[in-house]
Write a protein that holds these residues in place. Structure first.
Motif: not given
Length: 402
Positions: A287-299
């Protein structure tokens, strides 16, 4: 073969044999022998020891909650134990320098012989299973002659260990090499291709190191969890370097996730708590990785939908957790039922519980294409939990008592 193996005769010494207190894979040879017999179904172990060493060996087993089988010490000086079993069941006979896994006994038991012996391919490794009615005569012969009578055992049918590990450890052996070979027998049937060819190659090296530390499998699970969370936090940086570092830490976390299970199996420390902790903390990391990837792609890419996709992916992981847990708890019922739904449930759970996705995250991070992973995973994860829920319902496994 009629009856189960419910007793064992374990010799603790012999000519040129290593000390029963010598450690292999984090356990003394004596304790490993007793736990192996216990895992094979043995309820009473008759440990053969010389008079002068019996007390020391007995003390070495004190306060270990894993040892639930009764251990009866037989020495030349003491009389034979009273009330020896004489009718039902079979007795496993081996020396504590003989290394094998309980599945060897369980598999050969199915061949139907009323007593047999297994010979390894090299160095005279052997063990035998005899009717428990022979127990009294075996112990009496040992007390009189100082060694187990081989005349009866040698006439038993010989079985091959097949793919099972069977090895007689000697003082002259390279114990590290034998330990490595032993680790190769600990494959998980649910391993994906990345686990089998990459993660396990790395984890075995680390496992040999961890076996020489006091760390428990559950503590290694927590270490894997913290490494995964650190990787997730790196994605939040939103930079290319942060994403690659996060993916590398995720990959290392999956290697550690292999190590905890290997240490548990080698040290015979598996437990329901450890299994629950492993799958629960793995889910939190996902869950933490998926949320982190979402933020990384957004930025990195400026994709406005990225946080939403990351959230949908994390939500799917959260929803899938109780469904996968339910599927695993009703696995035996599903195999007994044997429906096409149960076959697909097993395949889906095996695919999810492998760690193959971590390499995909790493490759996408290096290529600067995490958005590809995010779109595909966010859509695929929704399909996964919906299909799994439907199959569990159709198979009646949501209502089946665990």
């Amino acid at each position: 073969m009629t009856g189960l193996v419910n007793a064992a005769v374990i010799s603790t010494g012999g000519v040129d044999a290593p000390s029963p207190l010598a450690r292999f894979g984090g356990l003394s040879l004596l304790k490993r022998a007793l736990l192996t017999a216990q895992r094979a179904g043995v309820q009473v172990c008759y440990a053969l020891a010389q008079n002068e060493e019996a007390a020391t060996l007995q003390d070495s087993l004190a306060n270990d909650p894993r040892l639930t089988a009764d251990v009866v010490w037989v020495t030349p000086r003491n009389p034979l134990p009273e009330n020896l079993p004489s009718d039902v069941g079979h007795c496993l006979v081996f020396s504590c320098d003989t290394l094998f896994r309980p599945t060897l006994i369980q598999d050969v038991e199915k061949e139907g012989e009323d007593g047999w012996q297994v010979h390894g391919d090299s160095n005279h490794a052997n063990l035998a299973v005899v009717p428990v009615s022979q127990l009294a005569s075996l112990l009496a012969a040992w007390k009189q002659e100082g060694s187990l009578s081989q005349e009866y055992i040698e006439q038993l049918p010989v079985r091959s260990p097949g793919q099972h590990f069977l090895y007689r450890l000697t003082q002259q052996d390279d114990w590290g090499a034998v330990e490595h070979t032993f680790l190769l027998t600990l494959e998980n049937p649910r391993d994906g291709l990345v686990d089998a060819y990459l993660n396990r190659s790395c984890s075995r090296l680390l496992t040999r190191l961890f076996l020489r530390t006091p760390l428990t499998p559950n503590q290694i699970t927590v270490l894997s969890f913290l490494t995964g969370l650190l990787g997730a936090s790196c994605f939040l940086l939103g930079s290319y370097g942060g994403s690659v570092l996060g993916a590398l830490l995720l990959q290392f976390s999956t290697v550690l996730d292999c190590v905890d299970g290997e240490v548990a199996r080698v040290k015979m420390l598996e437990s329901p708590l450890g299994e629950w902790l492993d799958i629960t903390l793995d889910t939190v990391v996902h869950i933490a990785i998926f949320l982190g990837v979402g933020v990384a792609v957004w930025k990195q890419d400026g994709l406005a939908a990225a946080p939403l996709l990351g959230g949908l992916l994390a939500a799917a992981a959260f929803i899938s957790f109780p469904l996968v847990t339910r599927a695993e708890k009703t696995e035996d019922a599903g195999r007994a039922r044997g429906g096409w739904e149960d076959v697909w449930i097993e395949k889906m759970v095996a695919g999810l519980t492998s760690r193959d996705y971590s390499l995909l995250v790493l490759l996408c991070a290096i290529a600067g294409k995490l958005a590809w992973f995010l779109w595909a995973a966010a859509i695929g994860a929704q399909v996964f939990w919906v299909v799994l829920l439907s199959l569990l319902w159709k198979a009646g496994r949501l209502r089946h008592s665990s």
